[in-house]
Design a protein around this motif. Structure first.
Motif, mmCIF file in Angstrom:
data_model
loop_
_atom_site.group_PDB
_atom_site.id
_atom_site.type_symbol
_atom_site.label_atom_id
_atom_site.label_comp_id
_atom_site.label_asym_id
_atom_site.label_seq_id
_atom_site.Cartn_x
_atom_site.Cartn_y
_atom_site.Cartn_z
ATOM 1 N N CYS A 6 12.329 6.434 10.991
ATOM 2 C CA CYS A 6 13.434 6.181 11.516
ATOM 3 C C CYS A 6 14.571 6.556 10.911
ATOM 4 O O CYS A 6 14.929 6.195 9.876
ATOM 5 N N VAL A 7 15.356 7.302 11.592
ATOM 6 C CA VAL A 7 16.799 7.750 10.926
ATOM 7 C C VAL A 7 18.094 7.457 12.031
ATOM 8 O O VAL A 7 17.948 8.254 13.181
ATOM 9 N N ASP A 8 19.009 6.908 11.702
ATOM 10 C CA ASP A 8 20.048 6.572 12.575
ATOM 11 C C ASP A 8 19.412 6.218 14.058
ATOM 12 O O ASP A 8 19.900 6.495 14.900
ATOM 13 N N ILE A 61 1.131 -1.058 -0.059
ATOM 14 C CA ILE A 61 -0.048 0.019 -0.122
ATOM 15 C C ILE A 61 0.941 1.144 0.046
ATOM 16 O O ILE A 61 1.692 1.284 0.828
ATOM 17 N N GLY A 62 0.645 2.059 -0.957
ATOM 18 C CA GLY A 62 1.533 3.251 -1.076
ATOM 19 C C GLY A 62 1.172 4.610 -0.438
ATOM 20 O O GLY A 62 -0.064 4.792 -0.390
ATOM 21 N N ALA A 63 2.002 5.365 0.096
ATOM 22 C CA ALA A 63 1.558 6.390 0.788
ATOM 23 C C ALA A 63 2.832 7.594 0.828
ATOM 24 O O ALA A 63 3.857 6.955 0.598
ATOM 25 N N VAL A 64 2.709 8.755 0.958
ATOM 26 C CA VAL A 64 4.079 9.659 1.316
ATOM 27 C C VAL A 64 3.942 10.227 2.608
ATOM 28 O O VAL A 64 2.867 10.594 3.248
ATOM 29 N N PHE A 93 1.107 11.032 7.097
ATOM 30 C CA PHE A 93 0.988 10.484 5.680
ATOM 31 C C PHE A 93 -0.089 11.308 4.839
ATOM 32 O O PHE A 93 -1.091 11.428 5.368
ATOM 33 N N TRP A 94 0.026 11.254 3.656
ATOM 34 C CA TRP A 94 -0.719 11.873 2.740
ATOM 35 C C TRP A 94 -1.039 10.673 1.560
ATOM 36 O O TRP A 94 -0.337 9.618 1.567
ATOM 37 N N ASP A 95 -2.082 11.029 0.885
ATOM 38 C CA ASP A 95 -2.581 10.007 -0.344
ATOM 39 C C ASP A 95 -1.315 9.519 -1.185
ATOM 40 O O ASP A 95 -0.409 9.879 -1.489
ATOM 41 N N GLY A 146 9.158 13.946 3.158
ATOM 42 C CA GLY A 146 8.815 13.359 1.742
ATOM 43 C C GLY A 146 9.161 12.274 1.040
ATOM 44 O O GLY A 146 9.287 11.986 -0.362
ATOM 45 N N ASN A 147 9.085 11.053 1.899
ATOM 46 C CA ASN A 147 9.768 9.710 1.672
ATOM 47 C C ASN A 147 8.532 9.168 1.245
ATOM 48 O O ASN A 147 7.717 9.250 1.997
#
Length: 381
Positions: free
Chosen positions: A220-222, A170-173, A230-232, A178-179
């Motif tokens: 998560c980063v480092d 399932i896709g989202a942004v 999240f958006w559409d 912006g990932n």
């Protein structure tokens, strides 16, 4: 002859997803007939993906195929789950039918140049109005995405994720980073990148209509995790495709990917009216990310064709397209993506069933023996 491994990718595009409902119903019925022993098409559904309203279609198909709460999943159960979703999602009560007609009428007037009255979903007054809509005869399932998901997937927590076939993407942004994110049923147990009702809501969150869907600790980063907003999925992978190929064991990759396309790739004439320009811009935006996903498959197929000895861990994958007839798609405008009138939804469902029946009758021979490095077959097949 071994059954083909098939992944079905459902392009996003609002209520026009009722076409995808019809396509999936027909594919599932064909699979059920084959499973029952009838001599028919030979395929197994190994993957499903979708964004926006198509994420709902892909999710409900996956939900119906999964074992849960003592109930054995099957194509028949998946069809029933899809039917329940769309019967619940459509405008049913007199108040909902009137509300839908007013909303669609306003959208069409705005596309013709009428100034739009825009209100942020974070507006406190709007929150108050939304909390009282049930007093006017609107069901919570009609105006509240969360209530819709709870009503249509009541046994979701009983699913043993990680053991379910097919795989669901399932896709989202994620708004802040912006990932692009593809929520994945094959994720590690307990992973916040796995499939959840929140992930489905995230993929269908239009920023003009709903607040960003918040999912705890998903970014998560480092080693430092924070909540994701999240958006559409229209803004990300529309729909996710490359995950079916990348970082996936060779024997688990699909032989074919069937793309259920909503937005036409080509038009006969340049748009001139404000309404037609807006509609075409929407179509191009919906196709952009999908074409990028398909280009990835084309690249891998090209490598396999040119360097077979060096790329023994790669696999050529045929990508085929199922789409609306031009006579139907030409009549759909931007406002139609929000039209929940039962008659309109039923019309698109029947179109999906008709097109999928014709398509399956010619598969695989009549849908083209395409060269190994073709991206996809975007003709009548």
């Amino acid at each position: 002859m071994a059954a083909k491994r098939i992944a079905i990718a459902c392009q996003g595009g609002g209520i026009n997803a009722a076409f995808t409902w019809g396509v999936l119903r027909t594919i599932l019925a064909e699979k059920a007939a084959r499973d029952a022993g009838r001599d028919g098409q030979r395929f197994d559904i190994c993957g499903l993906s979708g964004t926006s309203a198509r994420a709902l279609c892909a999710f409900m198909t996956w939900y119906g195929l999964a074992n849960k709460g003592g109930q054995v999943g099957s194509p028949e159960v998946a069809v029933a789950a899809l039917d329940h979703l769309w019967e619940t999602f459509a405008a049913r009560t007199p108040a909902e039918i009137a509300f839908n007609a007013m909303a669609v009428g306003m959208l069409r007037a705005q596309s013709r140049g009428l100034p739009a009255a825009r209100v942020s979903p974070y507006n406190a007054a709007l929150d108050m109005v939304m909390s009282r809509l049930d007093r006017f005869g609107l069901r919570p399932e009609f105006y509240d995405f969360g209530a819709l998901m709870e009503a249509c997937a009541p046994d979701f927590e009983a699913i043993e994720q990680g053991t379910v076939t097919p795989r669901l993407l399932i896709g989202a942004v994620e708004v802040l980073s912006g990932n692009f994110v593809a929520f994945d049923s094959a994720a590690e147990p307990g992973s916040r990148r796995g499939i959840s009702l929140a992930a489905v809501r995230a993929s269908g969150t239009l920023p003009e209509v709903r607040k960003a869907e918040q999912i705890d600790g998903v970014t998560c980063v480092d080693g430092v995790c924070r909540d994701g907003y999240f958006w559409d999925g229209l803004f990300s992978q529309n729909p996710p495709i490359r995950e079916f190929v990348s970082r996936t064991a060779l024997d688990r990759r699909p032989d074919e990917i069937w793309v259920v396309r909503i937005n036409p790739q080509e038009q006969d004439d340049p748009p001139e009216s404000f309404e037609d320009i807006e509609d075409r811009r929407n179509e191009l935006a919906g196709n952009l990310s999908m074409n990028q996903e398909l280009a990835f498959i084309q690249t891998v197929n090209g490598w396999c064709s040119r360097f077979p000895e060096m790329l023994c861990d790669r696999k050529q994958i045929t990508v085929r397209t199922i789409k609306m007839s031009k006579s139907v798609s030409d009549k759909l405008d931007v406002a139609s993506k929000f039209d929940r009138a039962p008659s309109f939804i039923e019309k698109l469902r029947r179109e999906g069933e008709t097109r999928a029946s014709e398509w399956l009758a010619s598969w695989p021979d009549g849908v083209g023996a395409w060269p190994a490095d073709a991206v996809y077959a975007d003709g009548e097949g």
